[in-house]
Design an enzyme around this catalytic site. Sequence first.
Site, PDB file in Angstrom:
ATOM      1  N   PHE A 126     -17.291   9.911   3.569  1.00  0.00           N
ATOM      2  CA  PHE A 126     -16.881   9.301   2.407  1.00  0.00           C
ATOM      3  C   PHE A 126     -16.490   7.874   1.523  1.00  0.00           C
ATOM      4  CE2 PHE A 126     -12.614   7.752   0.627  1.00  0.00           C
ATOM      5  CZ  PHE A 126     -12.199   7.853  -0.172  1.00  0.00           C
ATOM      6  N   ASN A 174      -8.791  -0.422   3.982  1.00  0.00           N
ATOM      7  CA  ASN A 174      -8.790  -0.896   2.967  1.00  0.00           C
ATOM      8  C   ASN A 174      -8.273  -2.144   2.781  1.00  0.00           C
ATOM      9  OD1 ASN A 174     -10.300   0.462   2.146  1.00  0.00           O
ATOM     10  ND2 ASN A 174      -8.544   2.507   1.818  1.00  0.00           N
ATOM     11  N   ASP A 212       0.301  -1.332   0.207  1.00  0.00           N
ATOM     12  CA  ASP A 212      -0.150   0.413   0.071  1.00  0.00           C
ATOM     13  C   ASP A 212       0.741   1.083   0.233  1.00  0.00           C
ATOM     14  OD1 ASP A 212      -2.202   1.099   0.171  1.00  0.00           O
ATOM     15  OD2 ASP A 212      -2.057   1.547   2.459  1.00  0.00           O
ATOM     16  N   ASP A 254      -1.737  -1.371   5.841  1.00  0.00           N
ATOM     17  CA  ASP A 254      -2.427  -0.794   7.172  1.00  0.00           C
ATOM     18  C   ASP A 254      -3.942  -0.536   6.720  1.00  0.00           C
ATOM     19  OD1 ASP A 254      -1.549   1.415   6.131  1.00  0.00           O
ATOM     20  OD2 ASP A 254      -2.577   2.973   7.938  1.00  0.00           O
ATOM     21  N   GLY A 255      -4.747  -1.039   7.456  1.00  0.00           N
ATOM     22  CA  GLY A 255      -6.397  -0.423   7.825  1.00  0.00           C
ATOM     23  C   GLY A 255      -7.118  -1.032   7.123  1.00  0.00           C
TER      24      GLY A 255
END
Length: 908
Positions: free
Chosen positions: A609, A868, A479, A865-866
């Site tokens: 969003f 997504n 990413d 990370d995260g």
Amino acid sequence: MVEIYGYNWCRWKLVLVAVGVLCTGGFLLLLLYWMPEWRVRATCKRTTLKDCEVVLLRTTDEFRIWFCAKIRIVLSRGDNPLQNPQSIEDKVSNGHSGHLFESPAEENRNDLNKYSPIRYFTHHSVKYFWNDAVQSFDFKKGLDVSTSCSSIHNEHSTGLTKEVHDYRKVFYGVNEIAVKVPSIFKLLIKEVLNPFYIFQLFSVILWVTDEYYYYALAIVIMSVISIVSSLYTIRKQYIMLHDMVAAHSIVRVSVSRANQGIEEILSTDLVPGDIMVIPSNGTVMPCDAVLVSGTCIVNESMLTGESVPVTKTNLPNPAEDPKAMGDEIYSPEVHKRHTLFCGTNVIQTRFYTGERVKAIVVRTGFSTSKGQLVRSILYPKPTDFKLYRDAYMFLLFLVVVAGVGFLYTVVNSILNEVPAHIIIIESLDIITITVPPALPAAMTAGIVYAQRRLKKIGIFCISPQRINICGQLNLVCFDKTGTLTEDGLDLWGIQRVENARFLFPEERACNESLVKSQFVACMATCHSLTKIEGVLSGDPLDLKMFEAIGWILEEATEEETALHNRIMPTVVRPPKQLLPESKPATNQEMELFELSAGYEIGIVRQFPFSSALQRMCVVARVLGEKRMDAFMKGAPEVIASLCKQETVPEDFETTLEDYTKQGFRVIALAHRKLESKLSWHKVQNINRDAIESNMDFMGLIIMQNKLKQETPAVLEDLHKANIRTVMVTGDNMLTAISVARDCGMILPQDKVIIAEALPPKDGQVARINWHYADTLTKCTNSSPAINSQDIPIKLVHESLEDLQLTKYHFAMNGKSFAVILEHFQDLVPKLVLHGTVFARMAPDQKTQLVEALQNVDYYVGMCGDGANDCGVSTLLFCLRSYCYIIVNFKAKRLFKKSLTILMLTGRH
């Protein structure tokens, strides 16, 4: 999905099995323990599912694994938990109240005919009930399947009666994610009964018989150490998982009963359809529930890994929006902005005019998002890595060699008239020597040592077997934001638009001349920031943008929201020093002046969003203005497409290209004055598409995202090891290409070709246009920038080592990738072999890319990370699509050297 076969116990087969167990000294029992299919077929006879006592299950995936389960019976008044049986409806209509028991023994015998037996079995913590309609077993779904949004508001918003609640609990059971910690004795038996340890026991007995005491003792000591170490690790993991799941799993909650007010119950008693009242001071969600009134601020880090607070709004009611596009089916994944997931922490709630914040329970227990995550850990799919398959083939080869040696020894000993007992010992000894019994103990010891070594440098692993696989990786996907680059963003500047022309870039947006401009108003309102305990929290990009203008955000307190209507907004205003100074004419006008001089903007409605839409939007109103404003921000290409073309500068694409080539992250802003007929109440129910159209383009925000200091060195180490690197990001393509060049993923002399795939339109077939990234031009329909015959795409069957020699890299965005997957399947292997930058990729497209890379025989790792990257991580370190794993490795620090150390450990 599983295939289900019905069986009944057979007495004569049970007797035969018992005799066989005695004759084989228990070996037959071990064999049946290892093979569930053989166990059921050896002790039962086939029958119909409707009358069976035992079910044999087989998974429908490529593993085709067998399981077995016993049929159990529960008494109930109906067979569909979401439809009330007539007996309960009659009781309610007659004004009677009672309690539904699983056994009617406590009730009057006259009520026996109201109950019917319901057959079910439990597999992997999920109950499967008999369904007469399909003549098979299926699990009872909650309100998350085939329930429309309008029915949630109209049919399920009144709450359940006590009778209906008890009826549903018969099917859905206790709302609990129970992780039982097995006793040491059970774990020991399960570990010792492993075929490898049985073989070791056989070998030790044989060696003692042949007086190999020292070697036998060494193997026993190694095996004991291996078993103790394995038991300690497994039990520790069970305890950790149990403690993690058990935390806040049982709490007292308030539910709204139909015509019976508010009742306080334990969270374990919740069932789908219950209306849970969310307390104002927050709570940890014990179930999955859809919000039907009020607003919640939620921390979803338990599920997504991102600690940024998320705002959850109530599910829109299609009946209140005349322009709504039909009545859509509710889905927790699609409507996640309105769903409170189990295990997430509700930090704050907001309610208006005394209305409570309510959520309807849609899933409970192991059916929740948290429950499914725990199930995937408790019952992981088996590993089918090529390394393990090769290891088993090697062992099989050794078994064949041992078999040949066994036959040769027996024949040779008989010809030499060797005594029978010596023939048996020596022949079996050949097998134990050829197939090393110390192999599993040695492998376990090596993995435990590697795990401890990784732990010392801050890398943790929940699946130690994957450590060996790390050494086989030959491609790593990265990413961009937060992985290759720093987490934080810095505001480089802004570039406003006036009269469809770009003005000169400005370094600061915080000045008196811009304080009342629509551009700054958009920066002040178009975000998802909130205050938690007085501290401004939210997305890092939104925080940087809001801090750059120096405005103040004020949220309504509980007292204010209780006194006002449901449109009490969040207010933003500039500091007094930024407002232009002027003095009133007389003291009598002082009060009127103070009211008019205050400049505040209220955020009336927020459309959060969306990574799929690549934008967010808010409806706001300036204090004293009659008409409201719509502000929108997002990806420049998307925002420009939603604006009036006469407001978009002619040099928009070249300006955007200039910034993105330098590695800047660019956000576009747009504005629209709404019609005066749109009242505040109508805005609360208006469709998002009705707002996000015919906007006026206002300009660009340019953010700087710097590379991490260690990024180039790590990528250089990977390249030296012939490990390919790929960038998969949601950012702009040219920005991603710039970062790829800066970090060394693309060398300065290499060419980058952008593949722009266009879907079929107006009778034209799908096509691909090819452009050089450094001379990107708008391609006409007649001629592409590069002739497709001139592109040196290698064939798929060529060796992966040749890829290091190529001077070309392909780059594409998510839309082009989707078109290529659908219309150009033959090009997919060739493009992924040379593709280096994949931009504007949605989470599901990242997963599709990893699968495409695995299909051309890559061993793929993902560093991200995260939320997504969670979908991709389920395919981490898998060959093709043979296995799905939970995220396995986590480093406390940034990925500095952690990735390379992990891969070196796997190779050693």
